[in-house]
Design a protein around this motif. Structure first.
Motif, PDB file in Angstrom:
ATOM      1  N   ALA A 367     -57.389  68.091  31.342  1.00 51.20           N
ATOM      2  CA  ALA A 367     -57.204  67.080  32.383  1.00 51.20           C
ATOM      3  C   ALA A 367     -56.149  66.089  31.943  1.00 51.20           C
ATOM      4  O   ALA A 367     -55.934  65.856  30.752  1.00 51.20           O
ATOM      5  CB  ALA A 367     -58.523  66.360  32.689  1.00 51.20           C
ATOM      6  N   GLY A 368     -55.497  65.482  32.920  1.00 53.66           N
ATOM      7  CA  GLY A 368     -54.456  64.502  32.661  1.00 53.66           C
ATOM      8  C   GLY A 368     -53.647  64.242  33.921  1.00 53.66           C
ATOM      9  O   GLY A 368     -53.752  64.984  34.905  1.00 53.66           O
ATOM     10  N   THR A 369     -52.838  63.202  33.892  1.00 45.26           N
ATOM     11  CA  THR A 369     -52.054  62.844  35.055  1.00 45.26           C
ATOM     12  C   THR A 369     -50.903  63.823  35.257  1.00 45.26           C
ATOM     13  O   THR A 369     -50.629  64.676  34.411  1.00 45.26           O
ATOM     14  CB  THR A 369     -51.491  61.419  34.909  1.00 45.26           C
ATOM     15  OG1 THR A 369     -50.693  61.357  33.707  1.00 45.26           O
ATOM     16  CG2 THR A 369     -52.609  60.405  34.822  1.00 45.26           C
ATOM     17  N   THR A 370     -50.213  63.672  36.368  1.00 46.63           N
ATOM     18  CA  THR A 370     -49.072  64.534  36.670  1.00 46.63           C
ATOM     19  C   THR A 370     -47.959  64.318  35.653  1.00 46.63           C
ATOM     20  O   THR A 370     -47.595  63.178  35.354  1.00 46.63           O
ATOM     21  CB  THR A 370     -48.559  64.229  38.088  1.00 46.63           C
ATOM     22  OG1 THR A 370     -49.630  64.412  39.022  1.00 46.63           O
ATOM     23  CG2 THR A 370     -47.409  65.144  38.443  1.00 46.63           C
ATOM     24  N   GLY A 371     -47.416  65.409  35.132  1.00 44.06           N
ATOM     25  CA  GLY A 371     -46.327  65.328  34.170  1.00 44.06           C
ATOM     26  C   GLY A 371     -46.753  65.071  32.745  1.00 44.06           C
ATOM     27  O   GLY A 371     -45.898  64.857  31.876  1.00 44.06           O
ATOM     28  N   SER A 372     -48.052  65.079  32.468  1.00 45.99           N
ATOM     29  CA  SER A 372     -48.509  64.798  31.106  1.00 45.99           C
ATOM     30  C   SER A 372     -48.501  66.026  30.208  1.00 45.99           C
ATOM     31  O   SER A 372     -48.601  65.902  28.992  1.00 45.99           O
ATOM     32  CB  SER A 372     -49.923  64.206  31.142  1.00 45.99           C
ATOM     33  OG  SER A 372     -50.819  65.098  31.780  1.00 45.99           O
ATOM     34  N   GLY A 373     -48.409  67.241  30.787  1.00 51.85           N
ATOM     35  CA  GLY A 373     -48.305  68.445  29.962  1.00 51.85           C
ATOM     36  C   GLY A 373     -49.397  69.468  30.179  1.00 51.85           C
ATOM     37  O   GLY A 373     -49.538  70.386  29.371  1.00 51.85           O
ATOM     38  N   PHE A 532     -54.988  64.810  28.290  1.00 49.83           N
ATOM     39  CA  PHE A 532     -53.624  64.302  28.190  1.00 49.83           C
ATOM     40  C   PHE A 532     -53.613  62.854  28.691  1.00 49.83           C
ATOM     41  O   PHE A 532     -54.668  62.260  28.922  1.00 49.83           O
ATOM     42  CB  PHE A 532     -52.679  65.183  28.991  1.00 49.83           C
ATOM     43  CG  PHE A 532     -52.450  66.545  28.381  1.00 49.83           C
ATOM     44  CD1 PHE A 532     -51.437  66.742  27.458  1.00 49.83           C
ATOM     45  CD2 PHE A 532     -53.260  67.620  28.714  1.00 49.83           C
ATOM     46  CE1 PHE A 532     -51.228  67.990  26.875  1.00 49.83           C
ATOM     47  CE2 PHE A 532     -53.072  68.864  28.146  1.00 49.83           C
ATOM     48  CZ  PHE A 532     -52.049  69.043  27.222  1.00 49.83           C
ATOM     49  N   SER A 533     -52.443  62.300  28.851  1.00 52.43           N
ATOM     50  CA  SER A 533     -52.340  60.904  29.256  1.00 52.43           C
ATOM     51  C   SER A 533     -52.986  60.683  30.624  1.00 52.43           C
ATOM     52  O   SER A 533     -52.753  61.453  31.565  1.00 52.43           O
ATOM     53  CB  SER A 533     -50.865  60.488  29.298  1.00 52.43           C
ATOM     54  OG  SER A 533     -50.735  59.156  29.764  1.00 52.43           O
ATOM     55  N   VAL A 534     -53.828  59.647  30.729  1.00 48.30           N
ATOM     56  CA  VAL A 534     -54.492  59.301  31.987  1.00 48.30           C
ATOM     57  C   VAL A 534     -54.166  57.856  32.337  1.00 48.30           C
ATOM     58  O   VAL A 534     -53.608  57.105  31.530  1.00 48.30           O
ATOM     59  CB  VAL A 534     -56.018  59.501  31.893  1.00 48.30           C
ATOM     60  CG1 VAL A 534     -56.358  60.967  31.693  1.00 48.30           C
ATOM     61  CG2 VAL A 534     -56.608  58.661  30.775  1.00 48.30           C
ATOM     62  N   VAL A 546     -65.287  58.925  25.812  1.00 50.59           N
ATOM     63  CA  VAL A 546     -64.825  57.797  25.000  1.00 50.59           C
ATOM     64  C   VAL A 546     -63.459  57.367  25.519  1.00 50.59           C
ATOM     65  O   VAL A 546     -62.778  58.097  26.245  1.00 50.59           O
ATOM     66  CB  VAL A 546     -64.713  58.171  23.504  1.00 50.59           C
ATOM     67  CG1 VAL A 546     -66.073  58.451  22.903  1.00 50.59           C
ATOM     68  CG2 VAL A 546     -63.778  59.349  23.306  1.00 50.59           C
ATOM     69  N   ASN A 547     -63.054  56.149  25.142  1.00 49.59           N
ATOM     70  CA  ASN A 547     -61.722  55.673  25.477  1.00 49.59           C
ATOM     71  C   ASN A 547     -60.682  56.291  24.542  1.00 49.59           C
ATOM     72  O   ASN A 547     -61.017  56.875  23.513  1.00 49.59           O
ATOM     73  CB  ASN A 547     -61.653  54.146  25.375  1.00 49.59           C
ATOM     74  CG  ASN A 547     -62.571  53.454  26.366  1.00 49.59           C
ATOM     75  OD1 ASN A 547     -62.948  54.035  27.377  1.00 49.59           O
ATOM     76  ND2 ASN A 547     -62.932  52.220  26.073  1.00 49.59           N
ATOM     77  N   GLY A 548     -59.429  56.140  24.905  1.00 49.36           N
ATOM     78  CA  GLY A 548     -58.348  56.607  24.040  1.00 49.36           C
ATOM     79  C   GLY A 548     -57.265  57.367  24.757  1.00 49.36           C
ATOM     80  O   GLY A 548     -56.086  57.273  24.397  1.00 49.36           O
ATOM     81  N   ALA A 549     -57.620  58.147  25.784  1.00 50.00           N
ATOM     82  CA  ALA A 549     -56.608  58.940  26.479  1.00 50.00           C
ATOM     83  C   ALA A 549     -55.640  58.071  27.263  1.00 50.00           C
ATOM     84  O   ALA A 549     -54.522  58.506  27.549  1.00 50.00           O
ATOM     85  CB  ALA A 549     -57.275  59.959  27.406  1.00 50.00           C
ATOM     86  N   GLU A 550     -56.062  56.854  27.614  1.00 48.42           N
ATOM     87  CA  GLU A 550     -55.150  55.960  28.348  1.00 48.42           C
ATOM     88  C   GLU A 550     -54.041  55.418  27.453  1.00 48.42           C
ATOM     89  O   GLU A 550     -53.038  54.885  27.955  1.00 48.42           O
ATOM     90  CB  GLU A 550     -55.938  54.805  28.958  1.00 48.42           C
ATOM     91  CG  GLU A 550     -56.410  53.754  27.974  1.00 48.42           C
ATOM     92  CD  GLU A 550     -57.680  54.156  27.230  1.00 48.42           C
ATOM     93  OE1 GLU A 550     -58.167  53.373  26.403  1.00 48.42           O
ATOM     94  OE2 GLU A 550     -58.170  55.288  27.492  1.00 48.42           O
ATOM     95  N   SER A 551     -54.150  55.564  26.133  1.00 46.95           N
ATOM     96  CA  SER A 551     -53.130  55.085  25.188  1.00 46.95           C
ATOM     97  C   SER A 551     -52.177  56.185  24.744  1.00 46.95           C
ATOM     98  O   SER A 551     -51.316  55.927  23.897  1.00 46.95           O
ATOM     99  CB  SER A 551     -53.809  54.480  23.949  1.00 46.95           C
ATOM    100  OG  SER A 551     -54.663  53.417  24.306  1.00 46.95           O
ATOM    101  N   LEU A 552     -52.305  57.388  25.283  1.00 41.52           N
ATOM    102  CA  LEU A 552     -51.422  58.491  24.898  1.00 41.52           C
ATOM    103  C   LEU A 552     -50.043  58.302  25.500  1.00 41.52           C
ATOM    104  O   LEU A 552     -49.852  57.566  26.483  1.00 41.52           O
ATOM    105  CB  LEU A 552     -52.023  59.830  25.344  1.00 41.52           C
ATOM    106  CG  LEU A 552     -53.375  60.190  24.715  1.00 41.52           C
ATOM    107  CD1 LEU A 552     -53.891  61.501  25.272  1.00 41.52           C
ATOM    108  CD2 LEU A 552     -53.277  60.254  23.203  1.00 41.52           C
ATOM    109  N   LEU A 553     -49.053  58.984  24.925  1.00 42.12           N
ATOM    110  CA  LEU A 553     -47.659  58.782  25.287  1.00 42.12           C
ATOM    111  C   LEU A 553     -47.177  59.696  26.397  1.00 42.12           C
ATOM    112  O   LEU A 553     -46.086  59.502  26.915  1.00 42.12           O
ATOM    113  CB  LEU A 553     -46.762  58.980  24.051  1.00 42.12           C
ATOM    114  CG  LEU A 553     -47.089  58.106  22.846  1.00 42.12           C
ATOM    115  CD1 LEU A 553     -46.203  58.488  21.668  1.00 42.12           C
ATOM    116  CD2 LEU A 553     -46.917  56.636  23.176  1.00 42.12           C
TER     117      LEU A 553
END
Length: 684
Positions: A367-373, A532-534, A546-553
């Protein structure tokens, strides 16, 4: 494309061999010609004796082109090419010095030619003999070492000798790379003990690894790492949090700094000062201040790092490293799995390969936002699987509602049917997968086998065809959940609960990690997850708890939750080029040219959906019995998707059974009387 490139290289190689040999024959005086003779005279005048090795080098390049494989995509480092050119020019200048720096000899094509004479004359203006000769000899040795890589070989031997010394003889640096034993929880390591390389030889029928590109190394230098470490210590000290950076782990995208909390003195009740350890929460609360001080785009703090007594501060690198698939497939970590469903996900914050076994997961949620990979991750998983499995042992079922991301795998012999892009056909695929799972369980029961491995072992002894493993990949789950949520969730949950023993595995991806897409039942049956990035921490908790995915690049930066590890592991995903995928598909198509294209095994289920006579009668009976008419009612009772339910309502309206849509989510009016012998039921 590969064949055209092969022909181009062959023609170029033949021309270069002919040119080199003719030039060498002209220089020796064995032949002459209206074109080749002036060319040889011109080379002899300008290069002198160096024209002979140039002609030989031209022929050798032609031979190399003839023997090379276009699929290997070889690259010659620019540094070595420049070093080779420097060696040639240095030799020409040295020959001119030996000839007395004579312009007459240079014009006659002797010594180093006109170019060598010019270089020698320029050097003697600044350095007299014999210093000019000494400088040229030293330059020649340096260029020769750089062109052949001899200095790197010497450096490796010296490093190996230093590492063989006892630890007590080596001074400990103030900042050193931290222990990497936790980089991959599946592979335990001991300090100073290298991972043994597993002897492994790929089968001849599998694609060669030369079809994939090699990794390009890049990253931060030591001075930049030390500067960031000092800045972290200074920033934390300014906020009253004493700490010390004791090490680092440099990865492809981020560098994790090991921050050891210090002590603060506080007054006790009796007036004495006592020392207290800095709380981990104090460091975590300063993540934004650290990002501001380091001018970092995003900064993540892992507090604490599992298995260690320090806090990890992950700072993005100024220059990233491309993570390729081939080096991971060649790594000892991947070979040690020895599983047909081993997948390469990327490299962690210490640069170590992150690998996993899909058979042990046994399903994966991405899972992740559009364009995150996400789509790149699915493409790398597919490529990794087909690189290690033939169509006889592995079959793929690919569902791509996006219609573009995974459609490039069409034509791969491993595919069952084609890449499905229509919602109704995808629902039929999920129903067929359930039927296939139940059929395999009946076969296992008849053979007294507990799983696919045991059944295939018995089938081979009896001379029967073994069953292949099946991996179902869904690129966008949200489209299916919006169209037919009940049917999709029921199929996925049942497969996730029971399909592991039958060799059927699921890999699903979504760009909408909300609770109506990733429901509680789906999430409970997919313990292995990749985030991936959210957009927010809420989405991160939906995926990973848990938190953390919102801080991905973004762009491949991920958190991998392995059910055997328990804590998310940060990694940079594998990047695959379209040319690599095309070469792998072309290999299998050329290897299996006699394979007959077969229809998808779920075509019968699709045709059953198209035959609506029986379904319309069931809908009429349901509407008369319940005296209600809505798409949601038809979906639940008839177990169909939303598009099919909407079409049924339109058909009922055309037959005069229900009224037109009223809007506002209200049920349609039923225009026929209820059945006398069966009173209306309340759906609730």
């Amino acid at each position: 494309m590969v064949r055209l490139e092969r022909y181009g290289r062959d023609i170029t190689g033949v021309l270069l061999i002919a040119l080199g040999l003719l030039t060498l024959m002209v220089l020796v005086g064995w032949t002459s010609g209206s074109f080749i003779s002036p060319y040889g005279d011109w080379l002899r005048r300008w290069l002198g004796i160096a024209s002979f090795p140039l002609a030989i080098l031209t022929a050798l390049i032609g031979v190399s082109l003839l023997r090379s494989n276009p699929a290997e995509n070889r690259r010659f480092p620019l540094g070595r090419i420049l070093a080779l050119e420097g060696l040639i020019f240095t030799g020409m200048a040295f020959l001119a010095l030996l000839g007395g720096v004579s312009v007459e000899r240079a014009e006659a094509g002797l010594d180093g030619g006109v170019i060598g004479w010019g270089l020698a004359y320029l050097i003697t203006q600044f350095l007299p003999l014999p210093w000019s000769s000494l400088v040229l000899v030293l330059l020649g040795i340096w260029f020769l070492s750089s062109a052949t890589g001899f200095h790197r070989w010497v450096g490796r031997r010296i490093q190996a000798w230093i590492e063989s010394l006892p630890v007590e003889q080596l001074p400990e640096p103030p900042l050193r790379p931290t222990d990497r034993s936790q980089s991959n929880p599946d592979i335990p390591r001991e300090e100073g003990v290298p991972v043994p390389v597993v002897a492994y030889r790929r089968e001849e029928n599998l694609p060669p690894l030369s079809l994939l590109a090699n990794e390009e190394s890049n990253g931060l230098d030591e001075e930049r790492i030390l500067a960031i470490a000092r800045q972290i210590e200074k920033t934390l000290a300014e906020f009253g949090v004493p700490s010390r950076v004791v090490g680092y782990r440099k990865g492809p995208t981020v560098t994790q700094f090991a921050v050891e909390p210090g002590y603060v003195e506080k007054p006790a009740a009796d007036g004495k000062m006592i020392r207290q350890k800095v709380r981990v929460a104090q460091i975590s609360a300063l993540s934004r201040d650290l990002a501001l001080a380091l001018a970092a785009e995003r900064l993540r703090i892992e507090a604490p790092v599992p298995g260690h007594s320090y806090v990890g501060v992950e700072v993005p690198n100024s220059s990233t490293t491309l993570v390729r698939l081939r080096p991971i497939l060649e790594s000892p970590e991947f070979l040690k799995l020895q599983s047909p469903l081993a997948i390469a996900l990327g490299r962690d914050v210490s640069g170590q390969p992150v690998v996993a076994d899909l058979a042990r997961m046994p399903h994966l949620l991405v899972a992740g936002t559009t364009g995150s990979g996400k789509s790149v991750c699915l493409a790398s998983i597919i490529t990794c699987l087909v690189m290690n499995n033939s169509p006889a042992t592995l079959r793929l079922v690919v569902l791509d509602p996006k219609m573009v991301e995974l459609a490039r795998f069409s034509g791969l012999p491993h595919l069952l049917g084609k890449v499905e892009t229509e919602i109704e056909r995808m629902l039929a695929v999920l129903r067929w997968t359930l039927v296939e799972m139940e059929q395999r369980y009946r076969l296992f029961e008849a053979s007294a086998a507990r799983d696919l491995t045991a059944y295939n072992r018995k089938a081979e002894r009896r001379g029967m065809m073994p069953l292949p493993r099946i991996v179902v990949l869904i690129d966008e789950l949200a489209d299916l959940m919006m169209s037919a949520p009940d049917q999709t969730e029921h199929s996925l949950v049942r497969l996730a609960q029971m399909a592991r023993a039958t060799g059927i595995h699921l890999v699903i991806a979504t760009q909408r990690p909300s609770t109506d897409v990733v429901t509680g039942l789906i999430k409970a049956n997919f313990p292995a997850r990749v985030a991936f990035s959210v957009a927010s921490s809420i989405d991160s908790r939906v995926i990973l708890d848990v938190n953390g995915a919102e801080s991905l690049l973004g762009r491949g930066d991920m958190l991998f939750l392995n059910p055997e590890a328990g804590t998310p592991l940060r990694a940079q995903g594998v990047l695959l080029q379209d040319q690599e995928i095309e070469r792998v598909i072309a290999f299998w198509q050329e290897r299996l040219t006699d394979q007959v294209e077969q229809t998808a095994p779920w075509e019968d289920l699709v045709n059953q959906d198209d035959d609506g006579d029986d379904l319309i009668e069931k809908a009429i009976e349901l509407v008369r019995r319940t005296q209600r008419a809505s798409a949601s009612l038809l979906q639940r009772r008839l177990r169909i998707g939303f598009p099919r339910a909407a079409r049924l309502l339109d058909e009922l309206e055309e037959r005069g059974i229900v009224g037109p849509a009223q809007g506002g989510g209200k049920d349609r009016e039923v225009l026929i009387d209820p059945l006398d012998d069966d009173p209306a039921e309340d759906d609730d």
